[in-house]
Each structure stands twice: as C-alpha cells, then as structure tokens.
Write a protein that holds these residues in place. Structure first.
Motif, PDB file in Angstrom:
ATOM      1  N   ASP A 138      20.602 -60.366 -67.270  1.00 41.06           N
ATOM      2  CA  ASP A 138      20.762 -60.191 -65.819  1.00 41.06           C
ATOM      3  C   ASP A 138      20.083 -61.334 -65.078  1.00 41.06           C
ATOM      4  OD1 ASP A 138      21.168 -59.125 -63.269  1.00 41.06           O
ATOM      5  OD2 ASP A 138      19.375 -57.866 -63.381  1.00 41.06           O
TER       6      ASP A 138
ATOM      7  N   ASN B 166      19.852 -58.243 -60.633  1.00 41.69           N
ATOM      8  CA  ASN B 166      20.394 -57.011 -60.037  1.00 41.69           C
ATOM      9  C   ASN B 166      19.569 -55.782 -60.400  1.00 41.69           C
ATOM     10  OD1 ASN B 166      22.601 -58.314 -58.792  1.00 41.69           O
ATOM     11  ND2 ASN B 166      23.748 -58.306 -60.716  1.00 41.69           N
TER      12      ASN B 166
ATOM     13  N   ARG C 286      20.790 -62.813 -62.401  1.00 42.40           N
ATOM     14  CA  ARG C 286      20.798 -62.686 -60.939  1.00 42.40           C
ATOM     15  C   ARG C 286      19.795 -61.650 -60.425  1.00 42.40           C
ATOM     16  NH1 ARG C 286      24.995 -65.324 -58.561  1.00 42.40           N
ATOM     17  NH2 ARG C 286      26.680 -66.029 -59.915  1.00 42.40           N
TER      18      ARG C 286
END
Length: 672
Positions: free
Chosen positions: A139, A143, A141
């Motif tokens: 992940d 999130n 990014r």
C-alpha cells in the motif's frame, strides 16, 4: 596424536595497558553498534498492548493474504514477535481466512492454531518492523491510514521513525556524496553478470550504510526526475504541432513502441500465441484484423528466452510452421536477466528488431522473482515502457507471464500498471464451444480465447482467437465483430461502416465526401463530421492512411496486402483521380522506403525520407489475388532478398561490450 596441549605463557596479571587511541576506537565502535540496535522495530516493541493491536490490524488490512504457505507462516511469525498470545492468534486467524485458496483447510480444523501452538523459531528476524515494511510495499499510497485507528498508528509510527533516525545520525555519518553513490549504482547496473551485480550492490550497501532496496529507489527517483526535467513544460499548442502519429507493427492490434503482457495458466498456449505473432512479423504474413487480412511489415524478432529448455523451444517454434528463409529473421538469446541493461541495449542496437519477446517475466527476473508481489518488481518494465523509442529504437515488446492458481493475474498490481496492454489467455467456455461448433469448428478444444483486459489505445474487451490445426500448427486472428441479435448492418457505428467500404475498395483512394456517400449510401452531408472523425480514428489505428490530395480534398485508403503495389505512405496509383503531393502544415508528403532484406537486420529497418512528386497520370490498377496460398507465395517472392545468402549472425555472445559510464542514459532499473 592431536599436536599436543596448548598452554599460556607469561603473566596474565601483568598485561600492558591498551593505548588511548585503541580504547577510543573500541568505545566508538560500541556506541555505533548500540545506536544501530535502536531501530524502529525496537521502539515499536515498547508500545502499549492496545497500540500494538491497532498496529497489526492496520498493517494486515493492506497485506493481501494470497502468497502461499511460506508467506502465511512468516506473517504469523511477525505477529507472534509482538503479540505472542491469543489476541495475536485471532488477528492472524482473521487475516488467513480471507485466502480462498486454502478454504478447504479450515473444514478439518484450525491451521493457524496448530501452527501457533507448535511455536516459532526465536530470533528469525521477522518482527513488527517487517510487517510494517510489507504493508508499505502493498500500500504505497497509505490508504491503510485513512481509518481512525490508522490515523493514530500513522502518527506514532512516524514519531518512532524520526526518533530512530535521529539516534543513528549521532553516530553514523555518510562517507559519500550523492553523485558518487549514484554513479556507483549505475556502474553496477551496467554489469552483464547478474551474480556480479548482486555482490557489488551488497558491497556498496555496506560501504554507504544504505539498504540495497534504498539504493535502487534512490537511483530510480533520480532518473525519473532527470527525465521530467529534460522534457520540461509544453503548451497544448506545442503538443498539437508535434508529429506524434502512431505506427503499427500489426495495424489496429499492436502499435510500434508498445509493451504487451500476455498471461495465462501453464500449458494453455500463451507462448504459442506469441510465437504465432512472431511468425507474422518474421515472415511479413498478413494478419486477420476484424475478420479481414491486413499487411504486416516484415522485420527481425528478438526472443529473450529464460523459461523454455532448448528442445521444447525448438518444438514450439516448429509448430508455427515458419519457413526456412524466415527462420534467419528470428534471433534467440538464452539465459537473459532483465537487469542486464547494457547487454539489452547492445542487442537492440545490433539487430533493431521489429518485435521483442521476453519469455517469461519470472524466468528473466533472476533472483528478484521472489519479489513478485512487491512494487519494485515492476521497475524493469517501467524502464522498458518509458525508454522505448528513447534509449533504443521504437519496437513492439511482448512479455509472457504466468497466471495464479485460479487463472487470474499473478503478482503486484504494479506489473499490470506498468505495461501498455494486458492480454489474458483461457480455454473456451461452454457457450463459446457451442458457437465454435456452429461455425464449423469440429475441435473447439484446440482453440483459445485471448482477451484484452487493459489497453492504452482503447481496445479493452477485444478478443483474439488462437487455433491449433490438425497439422499441429498454430494460427491467431482477430475476427470480425458479430452483429447482436436483432441488429442490422445499418445500426453499426460509422467507423465500422467506413472501414468496410474502404476494405471493399482496397487500393483505391477516396475523399471524405466520397467515403460518406459510399459508406452510408446516398447523400448524407449532415453526417460528414462524424465520417471525418471515423476516418481520423482509423488512421490512428494504422488501418487507413492518407494518400495524397485531389483538388483541395485529402484522399484516404486502406493498406494494400501486396507490398509490391506501393510503398506505404507514398502517393497512390489510381486510374481516375489526378494526384498531387500532399501538403499539410508546410511539410511534404513523405515516402518511407523499407528494405526487405533479412541478412543484416540493422540495415533492414533504416528508413529514408524524401519528397514525393508524381506527375498527373492514369495508372492501371494492379490486381491482387485473394487466394491465401498465392498471396503467401507473392509476399515471399516480394520480400526475398537475392543477395541474402548467409543470414544474420546468431552468435549474440560476441556482441562488443560498451564501457562503464555509458552515454546512452539511465540504468535498467530506472522507472523513467
């Protein structure tokens, strides 16, 4: 018998005092060692029980449960390192049940409890820190930090990292500059031997006190920055003035400069599908696009083979029934690793292939194959896509990849994101089998469907059909779009009607008004803007080309199947229309002369551009045989080079090496 006994000599109570400089070095070394132990993992272990539970939940929400038994056990070890109780077991159990591949294991007991009770080896290096690393890889990014508990975890994790870094910086000082480290990494990537690369990168990591992964990320980030700086900013007006017309290897199917990934279950024919396309390119055999043959420009094919033993590769390439003459147009490099960027560029320069095949992604990834679920695994693919046509000539690249046990896409989503198109190969379903039988295919089990899942040219859900004939040879085609139940030809999109009209009049050129009248029947001037859009789209797909002007109107035509009729891009031979050179934006119509010789692939694809100027004349339209056998014979005779007696030299291993500090740009792992 064993060399006697060993005894101390001298007085152990009268050992000289160590010099001050030696004591200072020892104390400094001890401080550094202790400082290096104060990692984020150590600080994570000091958090409260509630914070540890939140931390594990947030990390597991990002890490996919699929990955095999080894992956499953390691996650359990990481949780156990910080929560070795029933709570940790429950968290592991909840995460494990999401993996449908092992749903049967839960019917006979609790595999998590059995493994947890058996215990884990202490000191294995798998801790909360490793769990945090895997979550970041899955992940990038962030999130997982959007929930309330995720926000709390992010806050104190960042604080822990800052504390650990500050502690290390007190004792560890970088010894090299950015430029020296970057150049050292580039030198490593320019080595051809993957094993030597691994050793040198490991030594460089020790020398710089960096991790190998961080060195790779640093180098990739630098190359991306330099590529962006080189391009700079442009206005929309500048963009519109650029000559960016896309050229096609196979019109409407595979553009030049495109990277396509083909995946499917083992043994289902994905390699055979790519080999069938290899035959079309190596021999210049026309390819069926939307049910009708389209010309394919003949050119060399370079195969990087890492997956197939030579006897099996020989059998597979034999099954595509390629002629003896065209075999010289296929070059095979065995034992290739995608990290061998210097060798790759050398081979691209030597052979200038029209098509590059990498078989397979896993086999050509060397020691990095185990990192398939990490985003860094796709870095070589980003390099291929972004530097295609920049560091090496524009070419079409096809990469063969394996499916997971369910037949779906395997590995990190970054693999899919990095390439231009993704094709999936599968067996026919029951409905498709019945349809094949109705079409006259008595052996539908010898057919496969190739579906375009992702495309940067708007071809999603397009299908190709792979067939294995009774003579054991393979063929691949794109069939004509079938009308839906109750749909008439008049209800089809204008683009299809235009294409059908031009195909029915292959070799002839028409103005937009003539196309509108011929495709729609009668006077439909109101639809002229839509016809113009349809023609423009067909030109972008490589299925239609501009063919000069008649008066003030542009002429358009489909490509001729017989390459001897005209050179693609030149003024057409027509029997009724007056021809003038095409003038557009101040530049002359350009003719590309392409040699059909295969004896020296480097010279084969050099193009010469010259202004076309033909006098007005009436020319008899040549006829083209529709017989496939006659067509293939004509193409072979047309493309045969009488001076070609030796063929291209397959001794790839004798390619001269380029020196370190190469001038052709970034290394293989660059994502720019």
């Amino acid at each position: 018998a064993h060399g006697g006994d060993y005894k101390f000599q001298g007085d152990l109570n009268n050992i000289p005092q160590a010099p001050a400089w030696l004591l200072a070095e020892m104390k400094e070394g001890f401080r550094r060692k202790e400082a290096s132990k104060k990692t984020a993992t150590d600080l994570l272990d000091r958090r409260s029980r509630e914070e540890k539970i939140d931390f594990v939940k947030v990390c597991l929400s990002a890490i996919p449960p699929q990955g095999g038994e080894d992956h499953w056990v390691k996650i359990g070890m990481m949780i156990h390192s910080g929560l070795p109780d029933e709570t940790g077991l429950n968290l592991w159990r909840q995460w494990s049940k999401q993996d449908t591949d092992y749903s049967e294991d839960w019917k006979n007991g609790d595999p998590c409890e059995e493994r947890w009770s058996a215990g884990f080896k202490a000191g294995g290096g798998l801790t909360f820190g490793t769990l945090l690393f895997l979550a970041k890889e899955a992940d990038p990014r962030g999130n997982r930090f959007k929930s309330e508990e995720g926000k709390r975890v992010k806050e104190w994790v960042m604080r822990i990292h800052a504390e650990a870094d500050a502690e290390k910086d007190r004792y560890i000082t970088p010894q090299q500059t950015f430029s020296s480290i970057r150049e050292a990494v580039q030198d490593v990537y320019e080595m051809d031997n993957p094993a030597e690369q691994m050793v040198e990168m490991h030594f460089l990591a020790i020398k710089t006190a960096w991790k190998v992964e961080k060195l790779q990320e640093m180098y990739t980030a630098h190359q991306e920055y330099m590529a962006a700086e080189q391009q700079g900013e442009i206005t929309l007006e500048d963009l519109q003035k650029m000559n960016l017309e896309r050229e096609y290897l196979i019109p409407g199917v595979i553009p030049k400069g495109f990277t396509t990934l083909v995946y499917g279950p083992g043994g289902e024919g994905k390699s055979s599908a790519v080999w069938a396309i290899t035959k079309h390119v190596a021999s210049g055999t026309p390819f069926k696009v939307d049910g009708q043959l389209e010309p394919v420009e003949k050119g060399p094919v370079l195969i990087f083979n890492g997956d197939q033993p030579l006897p099996q590769l020989q059998e597979q390439l034999t099954e595509i029934d390629i002629s003896q003459e065209d075999m010289r147009n296929v070059i095979i490099r065995n034992g290739f690793d995608l990290s061998q960027q210097g060798l790759f560029l050398d081979l691209m320069k030597k052979y200038t292939p029209s098509l590059v095949v990498i078989d397979s992604l896993t086999a050509c990834s060397g020691s990095r194959a185990a990192d398939e679920n990490k985003s860094i695994y796709a870095a070589p693919l980003y390099w291929l896509v972004r530097n295609n046509g920049r560091l090496f000539h524009s070419t079409s690249i096809m990469i063969i990849h394996h499916a997971n046990r369910q037949g779906g896409f395997r590995g990190s989503s970054s693999i899919r994101d990095s390439v231009d198109e993704v094709w999936s190969l599968r067996r026919l379903n029951e409905e498709e089998r019945n349809a094949e039988i109705a079409r006259g295919n008595k052996l539908p089990e010898r057919s496969r469907v190739v579906t375009v899942e992702k495309s940067r040219q708007g071809r999603e859900n397009k299908t190709l059909w792979l067939h294995k004939g009774l003579d054991e040879t393979f063929s691949i085609e794109e069939r004509a779009k079938e009308l839906k139940r109750g749909e008439s030809k008049d209800e089809r999109p204008q683009e299809e009607k235009v294409h059908d009209f031009l195909r029915q009049n292959r070799g002839e050129a028409f103005t937009l008004k003539q196309i509108c009248k011929g495709a729609l029947g009668g006077d439909h001037s109101a639809f002229l803007p839509g016809i113009k859009t349809a023609v423009r789209r067909l030109c972008k797909k490589g299925l239609v080309e501009k063919a000069g002007v008649s008066g003030k109107s542009h002429l358009y035509r489909t490509l001729s199947l017989d390459r001897s009729l005209y050179v693609r891009g030149a003024t057409p031979k027509l029997d009724t229309l007056t021809q003038e050179p095409l003038q557009e934006k101040g530049s002359e119509c350009v003719s590309r002369r392409v040699s059909a010789s295969v004896s020296n692939p480097v010279d084969t694809h050099k193009t010469t551009e010259k202004p076309v100027s033909q006098p007005s004349q009436t020319v008899e339209q040549p006829s083209v045989s529709t017989s496939s056998d006659t067509l293939l014979d004509t193409l072979r005779d047309t493309l045969k080079d009488p001076s070609d007696t030796n063929g291209s030299d397959p001794s790839v291993s004798k390619v001269p090496r380029l020196p370190a500090r190469m001038q052709h740009g970034p290394g293989m792992w660059n994502a720019s």
